[in-house]
Design a protein around this motif. Structure first.
Motif, mmCIF file in Angstrom:
data_model
loop_
_atom_site.group_PDB
_atom_site.id
_atom_site.type_symbol
_atom_site.label_atom_id
_atom_site.label_comp_id
_atom_site.label_asym_id
_atom_site.label_seq_id
_atom_site.Cartn_x
_atom_site.Cartn_y
_atom_site.Cartn_z
ATOM 1 N N LYS A 1 0.829 -1.202 0.000
ATOM 2 C CA LYS A 1 0.000 0.000 0.000
ATOM 3 C C LYS A 1 0.868 1.258 0.000
ATOM 4 O O LYS A 1 0.583 2.227 -0.706
ATOM 5 N N ALA B 1 -3.728 -5.180 -6.679
ATOM 6 C CA ALA B 1 -3.666 -5.131 -8.142
ATOM 7 C C ALA B 1 -4.404 -3.919 -8.679
ATOM 8 O O ALA B 1 -3.923 -3.227 -9.588
ATOM 9 N N LYS B 2 -5.563 -3.622 -8.110
ATOM 10 C CA LYS B 2 -6.354 -2.480 -8.552
ATOM 11 C C LYS B 2 -5.602 -1.176 -8.303
ATOM 12 O O LYS B 2 -5.562 -0.293 -9.168
ATOM 13 N N ALA B 3 -4.989 -1.058 -7.143
ATOM 14 C CA ALA B 3 -4.238 0.162 -6.818
ATOM 15 C C ALA B 3 -3.001 0.297 -7.706
ATOM 16 O O ALA B 3 -2.641 1.402 -8.118
ATOM 17 N N GLN C 1 1.249 -10.840 -3.888
ATOM 18 C CA GLN C 1 0.223 -11.838 -4.171
ATOM 19 C C GLN C 1 0.679 -13.237 -3.762
ATOM 20 O O GLN C 1 -0.104 -14.018 -3.234
ATOM 21 N N ARG D 1 -9.441 -10.735 -1.568
ATOM 22 C CA ARG D 1 -9.741 -9.310 -1.421
ATOM 23 C C ARG D 1 -8.458 -8.485 -1.361
ATOM 24 O O ARG D 1 -8.332 -7.451 -2.023
ATOM 25 N N ASN E 1 -2.664 -0.771 -10.737
ATOM 26 C CA ASN E 1 -3.048 -0.483 -12.124
ATOM 27 C C ASN E 1 -3.509 0.958 -12.337
ATOM 28 O O ASN E 1 -3.643 1.380 -13.485
ATOM 29 N N LYS E 2 -3.739 1.678 -11.271
ATOM 30 C CA LYS E 2 -4.181 3.079 -11.422
ATOM 31 C C LYS E 2 -3.042 3.957 -11.903
ATOM 32 O O LYS E 2 -1.907 3.765 -11.645
ATOM 33 N N LYS F 1 -5.444 -9.301 -2.532
ATOM 34 C CA LYS F 1 -4.786 -9.348 -3.840
ATOM 35 C C LYS F 1 -5.478 -8.420 -4.830
ATOM 36 O O LYS F 1 -4.819 -7.704 -5.589
ATOM 37 N N SER F 2 -6.784 -8.420 -4.800
ATOM 38 C CA SER F 2 -7.545 -7.582 -5.707
ATOM 39 C C SER F 2 -7.276 -6.107 -5.451
ATOM 40 O O SER F 2 -7.076 -5.321 -6.377
ATOM 41 N N ARG F 3 -7.241 -5.726 -4.196
ATOM 42 C CA ARG F 3 -7.010 -4.327 -3.846
ATOM 43 C C ARG F 3 -5.610 -3.868 -4.252
ATOM 44 O O ARG F 3 -5.430 -2.758 -4.752
ATOM 45 N N GLU G 1 5.676 -4.493 -11.229
ATOM 46 C CA GLU G 1 4.938 -5.749 -11.324
ATOM 47 C C GLU G 1 5.538 -6.828 -10.430
ATOM 48 O O GLU G 1 4.814 -7.646 -9.860
#
Length: 83
Positions: free
Chosen positions: A36, A78-80, A53, A72, A82-83, A74-76, A46
């Motif tokens: 984070k 990856a989403k952060a 992950q 959840r 990719n921004k 891992k998703s958060r 990456e």
């Protein structure tokens, strides 16, 4: 305090396992916090996301966190990233 020898042993074993599990859960939380922080500072790559992950997947496999919580997290990450 238990009086039976086997019960005394179980108490000691439980204490040791509890301490080990605390350390492992703390390490997972640390990895997630680091990811984070890296995303917030913009220095994420990456390889770092994959490392996070992998650590989360291993924790879920060992039972240190639930599969849903791992997904959840891992998703958060990856989403952060990719921004």
């Amino acid at each position: 305090m238990p009086n039976i020898k086997s019960a005394i042993k179980r108490v000691e074993v439980t204490k040791k396992k509890t301490e080990a599990n605390k350390g492992k859960k703390s390490a997972i939380r640390t990895v997630i916090k680091q990811s984070k922080a890296a995303v917030a500072s913009g220095t994420v790559d990456e390889a770092f996301v994959k490392k996070t992950q992998k650590a989360v997947d291993q924790a879920a496999a060992k039972g240190h966190m639930s599969k849903q919580a791992a997904a959840r997290a891992k998703s958060r990450v990856a989403k952060a990233a990719n921004k």
